[in-house]
Design a protein around this motif. Structure first.
Motif, mmCIF file in Angstrom:
data_model
loop_
_atom_site.group_PDB
_atom_site.id
_atom_site.type_symbol
_atom_site.label_atom_id
_atom_site.label_comp_id
_atom_site.label_asym_id
_atom_site.label_seq_id
_atom_site.Cartn_x
_atom_site.Cartn_y
_atom_site.Cartn_z
ATOM 1 N N HIS A 99 -10.484 0.233 3.785
ATOM 2 C CA HIS A 99 -10.582 0.471 2.339
ATOM 3 C C HIS A 99 -11.890 -0.164 1.863
ATOM 4 C CE1 HIS A 99 -6.195 1.369 2.260
ATOM 5 N NE2 HIS A 99 -6.184 0.479 3.234
ATOM 6 N N ASP A 154 -10.685 3.229 -2.775
ATOM 7 C CA ASP A 154 -9.465 3.985 -3.092
ATOM 8 C C ASP A 154 -8.745 3.423 -4.314
ATOM 9 O OD1 ASP A 154 -8.495 1.626 -2.061
ATOM 10 O OD2 ASP A 154 -7.179 2.566 -0.582
ATOM 11 N N SER A 171 -7.783 0.412 -4.779
ATOM 12 C CA SER A 171 -6.877 -0.688 -4.449
ATOM 13 C C SER A 171 -7.622 -2.011 -4.635
ATOM 14 C CB SER A 171 -6.366 -0.562 -3.012
ATOM 15 O OG SER A 171 -7.430 -0.687 -2.091
#
Length: 89
Positions: A44, A14, A16
């Motif tokens: 994630h 994502d 991140s």
């Protein structure tokens, strides 16, 4: 040769970042990819290792991890770029 301790940063799917500490970055990345790492990386999924830095002491590596995790995203991006990391758009 003395054991090295590493602070590392992963890029997640994502976009991140995840910062962590280990004595073996490749093994730890494989653990994260297998869904058996940190709770954050289970939600994630990590894509690749962006950065790693070796330290002589566990304390120093853990301090680097703590310092990275307690920065804003903007400061994390600046840190990574300052260390020669090319980030995806």
């Amino acid at each position: 040769m003395a054991k090295a301790y590493y602070f590392y940063v992963l890029l997640c799917a994502d976009n991140s970042f995840y910062g962590g500490f280990t004595t073996d970055v490749a093994q730890r990345f494989a653990t994260h990819r297998a869904g058996k790492g940190a709770k954050y990386t289970r939600a994630h999924p990590p894509v690749r290792v962006l950065y790693q830095e070796a330290f002589k002491t566990k304390h120093d590596a853990l301090h680097a991890e703590w310092a990275f995790k307690h920065q804003s995203r903007q400061k994390k991006v600046r840190f990574l770029r300052a260390h020669g990391v090319t980030l995806p758009q």
